[in-house]
Write a protein that holds these residues in place. Structure first.
Motif, PDB file in Angstrom:
ATOM      1  N   GLU A   1       0.823  -1.208   0.000  1.00  0.00           N
ATOM      2  CA  GLU A   1       0.000   0.000   0.000  1.00  0.00           C
ATOM      3  C   GLU A   1       0.863   1.267   0.000  1.00  0.00           C
ATOM      4  N   LYS A   2       2.047   1.170   0.594  1.00  0.00           N
ATOM      5  CA  LYS A   2       2.929   2.339   0.692  1.00  0.00           C
ATOM      6  C   LYS A   2       3.762   2.556  -0.568  1.00  0.00           C
ATOM      7  N   TYR A   3       4.119   1.443  -1.257  1.00  0.00           N
ATOM      8  CA  TYR A   3       5.057   1.535  -2.377  1.00  0.00           C
ATOM      9  C   TYR A   3       4.448   0.994  -3.666  1.00  0.00           C
ATOM     10  N   LYS A   4       4.820   1.605  -4.771  1.00  0.00           N
ATOM     11  CA  LYS A   4       4.400   1.129  -6.093  1.00  0.00           C
ATOM     12  C   LYS A   4       5.377   0.088  -6.639  1.00  0.00           C
ATOM     13  N   GLY A   5       6.548   0.014  -6.046  1.00  0.00           N
ATOM     14  CA  GLY A   5       7.524  -1.014  -6.380  1.00  0.00           C
ATOM     15  C   GLY A   5       8.087  -1.574  -5.085  1.00  0.00           C
ATOM     16  N   LEU A   6       8.137  -2.890  -4.963  1.00  0.00           N
ATOM     17  CA  LEU A   6       8.566  -3.526  -3.715  1.00  0.00           C
ATOM     18  C   LEU A   6      10.067  -3.808  -3.728  1.00  0.00           C
TER      19      LEU A   6
ATOM     20  N   VAL B   1      11.373 -15.759  -5.734  1.00  0.00           N
ATOM     21  CA  VAL B   1      10.619 -15.010  -4.718  1.00  0.00           C
ATOM     22  C   VAL B   1      10.098 -13.702  -5.311  1.00  0.00           C
ATOM     23  N   ALA B   2      10.941 -13.016  -6.075  1.00  0.00           N
ATOM     24  CA  ALA B   2      10.505 -11.773  -6.728  1.00  0.00           C
ATOM     25  C   ALA B   2       9.330 -12.044  -7.666  1.00  0.00           C
ATOM     26  N   SER B   3       9.379 -13.153  -8.390  1.00  0.00           N
ATOM     27  CA  SER B   3       8.282 -13.518  -9.297  1.00  0.00           C
ATOM     28  C   SER B   3       6.984 -13.735  -8.535  1.00  0.00           C
ATOM     29  N   ARG B   4       7.075 -14.413  -7.382  1.00  0.00           N
ATOM     30  CA  ARG B   4       5.863 -14.674  -6.586  1.00  0.00           C
ATOM     31  C   ARG B   4       5.281 -13.376  -6.023  1.00  0.00           C
ATOM     32  N   LEU B   5       6.142 -12.439  -5.650  1.00  0.00           N
ATOM     33  CA  LEU B   5       5.663 -11.142  -5.165  1.00  0.00           C
ATOM     34  C   LEU B   5       4.919 -10.399  -6.269  1.00  0.00           C
ATOM     35  N   VAL B   6       5.442 -10.452  -7.480  1.00  0.00           N
ATOM     36  CA  VAL B   6       4.780  -9.799  -8.615  1.00  0.00           C
ATOM     37  C   VAL B   6       3.426 -10.448  -8.881  1.00  0.00           C
ATOM     38  N   GLU B   7       3.380 -11.776  -8.842  1.00  0.00           N
ATOM     39  CA  GLU B   7       2.126 -12.492  -9.074  1.00  0.00           C
ATOM     40  C   GLU B   7       1.067 -12.136  -8.032  1.00  0.00           C
ATOM     41  N   LYS B   8       1.485 -12.041  -6.768  1.00  0.00           N
ATOM     42  CA  LYS B   8       0.524 -11.809  -5.691  1.00  0.00           C
ATOM     43  C   LYS B   8       0.044 -10.361  -5.626  1.00  0.00           C
ATOM     44  N   TYR B   9       0.971  -9.407  -5.802  1.00  0.00           N
ATOM     45  CA  TYR B   9       0.618  -7.999  -5.579  1.00  0.00           C
ATOM     46  C   TYR B   9       0.544  -7.172  -6.864  1.00  0.00           C
ATOM     47  N   ASN B  10       0.919  -7.773  -7.989  1.00  0.00           N
ATOM     48  CA  ASN B  10       0.939  -7.086  -9.282  1.00  0.00           C
ATOM     49  C   ASN B  10       1.705  -5.768  -9.213  1.00  0.00           C
ATOM     50  N   LEU B  11       2.840  -5.812  -8.537  1.00  0.00           N
ATOM     51  CA  LEU B  11       3.755  -4.680  -8.441  1.00  0.00           C
ATOM     52  C   LEU B  11       5.152  -5.161  -8.854  1.00  0.00           C
TER      53      LEU B  11
ATOM     54  N   LYS C   1      23.148  -8.689  -3.427  1.00  0.00           N
ATOM     55  CA  LYS C   1      22.903  -9.214  -4.765  1.00  0.00           C
ATOM     56  C   LYS C   1      21.408  -9.424  -4.893  1.00  0.00           C
ATOM     57  N   GLY C   2      20.830  -8.888  -5.967  1.00  0.00           N
ATOM     58  CA  GLY C   2      19.381  -8.935  -6.072  1.00  0.00           C
ATOM     59  C   GLY C   2      18.878  -9.382  -7.428  1.00  0.00           C
ATOM     60  N   SER C   3      17.604  -9.774  -7.442  1.00  0.00           N
ATOM     61  CA  SER C   3      16.893 -10.116  -8.670  1.00  0.00           C
ATOM     62  C   SER C   3      15.594  -9.330  -8.690  1.00  0.00           C
ATOM     63  N   GLY C   4      15.272  -8.798  -9.845  1.00  0.00           N
ATOM     64  CA  GLY C   4      14.033  -8.050 -10.004  1.00  0.00           C
ATOM     65  C   GLY C   4      13.134  -8.694 -11.040  1.00  0.00           C
ATOM     66  N   ARG C   5      11.821  -8.552 -10.841  1.00  0.00           N
ATOM     67  CA  ARG C   5      10.830  -8.994 -11.806  1.00  0.00           C
ATOM     68  C   ARG C   5       9.790  -7.883 -11.952  1.00  0.00           C
ATOM     69  N   SER C   6       9.109  -7.843 -13.091  1.00  0.00           N
ATOM     70  CA  SER C   6       8.228  -6.705 -13.323  1.00  0.00           C
ATOM     71  C   SER C   6       6.879  -7.118 -13.877  1.00  0.00           C
ATOM     72  N   ILE C   7       6.001  -6.116 -14.006  1.00  0.00           N
ATOM     73  CA  ILE C   7       4.685  -6.281 -14.610  1.00  0.00           C
ATOM     74  C   ILE C   7       4.760  -5.763 -16.046  1.00  0.00           C
ATOM     75  N   PRO C   8       3.803  -6.113 -16.918  1.00  0.00           N
ATOM     76  CA  PRO C   8       3.903  -5.738 -18.331  1.00  0.00           C
ATOM     77  C   PRO C   8       4.055  -4.241 -18.591  1.00  0.00           C
ATOM     78  N   SER C   9       3.494  -3.404 -17.729  1.00  0.00           N
ATOM     79  CA  SER C   9       3.491  -1.967 -17.993  1.00  0.00           C
ATOM     80  C   SER C   9       4.762  -1.246 -17.549  1.00  0.00           C
ATOM     81  N   PHE C  10       5.706  -1.947 -16.885  1.00  0.00           N
ATOM     82  CA  PHE C  10       6.911  -1.281 -16.390  1.00  0.00           C
ATOM     83  C   PHE C  10       8.159  -1.961 -16.912  1.00  0.00           C
ATOM     84  N   ASP C  11       9.029  -1.184 -17.577  1.00  0.00           N
ATOM     85  CA  ASP C  11      10.292  -1.692 -18.102  1.00  0.00           C
ATOM     86  C   ASP C  11      11.331  -1.656 -16.990  1.00  0.00           C
TER      87      ASP C  11
END
Length: 592
Positions: free
Chosen positions: A362-367, A382-392, A405-415
């Motif tokens: 609710e606070k952030y548009k990107g987690l 884990v990043a993929s599951r967060l995107v699936e659950k919260y669509n962020l 060291k990190g991994s990021g995943r996104s939704i279709p509308s954000f590059d």
């Protein structure tokens, strides 16, 4: 084109009426069911010649490899190395795309008589891509040519270091290049280069490697090496298919051709021994292998060993001809996968709890989530599951000695790649593409990353972009679900990114029996629905949240994909639910 939509518990349903004035007329002309015709029309597949190529996927549809920049240079240099008996090292990535790329190049070079070895870095100790320590070891072991597969496009310093050690480097990759490419490389083969003019840009790393094999075979044959007995490289399409599906590149164009033929090889009794045993432990032996089987059965088991540190077992499984070794390695990969699943499940649960407790969604548009205790090998999942659950969009990091060291995943509308470009001043490194990326950052900048990632997403997107859309191909009636429909759906396979499985909607279906929830933690909905006297067996995966909806109503609108299930003569059509809502829910209508 007019549109009707509905906001359900999880999705915004979207159905766009086709511009074609009479889909039924077009369906009669093409000899296809109306709903299939509508689904293909919306994919811009309605010309007879285009449809013929789409359904037949001939291997001649794979374009000349020499259309790719530097392919001529690469093939000529490797052919010369083989002629001179120069020792060659294949250097790959540790994911499925990388491992299959190494296996493909290694097996082909062995077949044509090259002196070849391979190297895959340890994910946890060395990280992604070329590194100087590995190059030094490779050089000292006698290799004078390194061929990278699925990596190397941004390895500027490492290539220069290799050259200084007397080692020639050929880069093959498919990732997004930075502003410049490695100087000193003998060839840089990557369809994503700005100066590359080849038509198809969507190849996976193993797809690029296969194009190199095509070019090299041509060069070697031209030089007279085969004496008329030209190697049949079609047998390698099973490896290319594994990497292509696992890397989630679009299954269109040349990728669709590769995967269609590769799945036939994987489904056959004569597939390579390691994959035959892997199918057995994955529970898909004797079945027609689909993209789902590869994506959720075979690929995760090969990926598991790489995520936990080393990919050697996965590679050895792919290149061995020994049945006993295949049996042993398949069992080992299965054990590693189960261990990976346990670790992954714990971290996913912990990340969900952290998001809910602190209301981060609710606070952030990107987690952005991080911990020193999380295993580096599973944070991408884990990043993929967060995107699936919260669509962020989501970034997950693990820290060690002050570096994350990190991994990021996104939704279709954000590059995601372009978003990280805005923060490169606080990142030690980053790379990837629109939907997935990797990064490294010092711990002192983590708060800044959280704030700036949120702002980058917020500035670019509108509220509607955060609502997951469920696009409906066609509206159906019970009579449309038939053996004829299933035949045409089979012809539209393989499904994947860019060629998604058709999704249909049926309105006003009634509860035939009380629903039940089945599977682990009762996560899956099992329900029989009826309309016009026809009863449908329906399954909805991960729909536990819909208990109130299905118990509290008698009539529904459903969105689904039909699937053949059962065994032998008992096969029947099951509706795999994507979403379900009360039938009295109102739809919105708007003109575009």
């Amino acid at each position: 084109m007019s549109e009707i939509s509905y906001k359900s518990l999880r999705y915004k349903w979207i159905y766009r009426k086709p511009e074609c004035s009479d889909i039924s007329e077009l369906a009669d002309e093409l000899g296809m069911p109306v709903c299939i015709t509508e689904a293909l029309y919306k994919r811009e597949l309605f010309n007879a010649d285009v449809l013929d190529a789409y359904f037949k996927t001939p291997l001649k549809g794979i374009s000349s490899p020499f259309l790719i920049k530097d392919m001529e240079k690469a093939a000529a240099a490797i052919a010369e190395s083989i002629k001179n008996n120069t020792k060659i090292c294949i250097y790959g990535d540790y994911d499925v795309d990388g491992v299959t790329s190494v296996a493909l190049m290694f097996l082909f070079l062995k077949e044509v008589g090259a002196d070849v070895t391979y190297y895959i870095p340890n994910r946890l100790q060395e990280g992604y891509g070329l590194n100087k320590t590995a190059i030094k070891d490779i050089a000292e072991a006698g290799s004078r040519l390194i061929i990278t597969v699925d990596c190397g496009i941004n390895a500027m310093e490492e290539v220069q270091y290799a050259v200084s050690m007397g080692v020639e480097v050929i880069i093959t990759d498919h990732h997004q290049p930075s502003e410049s490419i490695p100087e000193g490389a003998a060839a840089v083969v990557n369809p994503m280069r700005e100066d590359d003019t080849s038509a198809f840009k969507g190849l996976s790393g193993v797809g690029v490697a296969f194009k190199l094999v095509m070019a090299l075979r041509y060069k070697l044959n031209e030089s007279g090496r085969f004496k008329g007995k030209i190697p049949n490289i079609k047998k390698y399409l099973d490896l290319v298919t594994l990497g292509t599906i696992a890397d989630v590149v679009p299954l269109v164009g040349e990728n669709r051709i590769i995967v269609r033929h590769g799945l036939e090889i994987l489904s056959g009794k004569n597939c390579r021994p390691g994959l035959r045993e892997l199918k057995r432990v994955a529970g898909i032996d004797g079945q027609k292998v689909t993209t789902t089987h590869v994506g959720f059965g075979l690929a995760p088991r090969i990926n598991a060993v790489g995520r936990m540190g080393a990919s050697d077992k996965g590679l050895r499984l792919l290149i061995t001809n020994d049945r006993e070794q295949s049996l042993y390695l398949a069992e080992e990969l299965d054990k590693e996968n189960k261990s990976r699943q346990d670790i992954e499940r714990h971290i996913i649960e912990e990340s969900f709890k952290r998001v809910e407790k602190n209301k981060l969604h609710e606070k952030y548009k990107g987690l952005v989530l991080y911990s020193e205790e999380w295993h580096q090998g599973v944070i991408g999942i884990v990043a993929s599951r967060l995107v699936e659950k919260y669509n962020l969009p989501a970034i997950v990091l693990t820290f060690e000695d002050g570096v994350g060291k990190g991994s990021g995943r996104s939704i279709p509308s954000f590059d995601l790649y372009k978003g990280l470009e805005q923060m490169q001043d606080i990142l030690l490194s980053f790379g990837g593409h629109k939907y997935a990326a990797g990064l490294r950052i010092e711990e002192q900048h983590i708060t800044s990353l959280q704030k700036r990632f949120h702002k980058a997403v917020e500035d670019l997107l509108e509220p509607k972009d955060f609502v997951a859309e469920l696009k409906i191909d066609a509206l159906m009636e019970p009579s449309d679900v038939s053996s004829e429909l299933m035949k045409w759906l089979g012809r539209m396979e393989p499904y994947g990114a860019g060629n998604r499985e058709p999704v249909f909607c049926m309105r006003g279906v009634n509860k035939h029996q009380e629903p039940v929830f089945v599977g682990r933690e009762s996560m899956h909905l099992k329900i029989f629905l009826e309309k016009n006297g026809k009863v449908f067996d329906c399954i909805g995966y991960n729909m536990k949240a819909y208990k109130d909806v299905v118990y509290g109503n008698e009539s529904f609108d459903i969105v689904f994909s039909p699937a053949a299930t059962g065994y032998y003569h008992g096969r029947y059509t099951q509706l795999v639910l994507k979403d379900i809502k009360p039938a009295d829910g109102e739809w919105e209508t708007e003109k575009e």
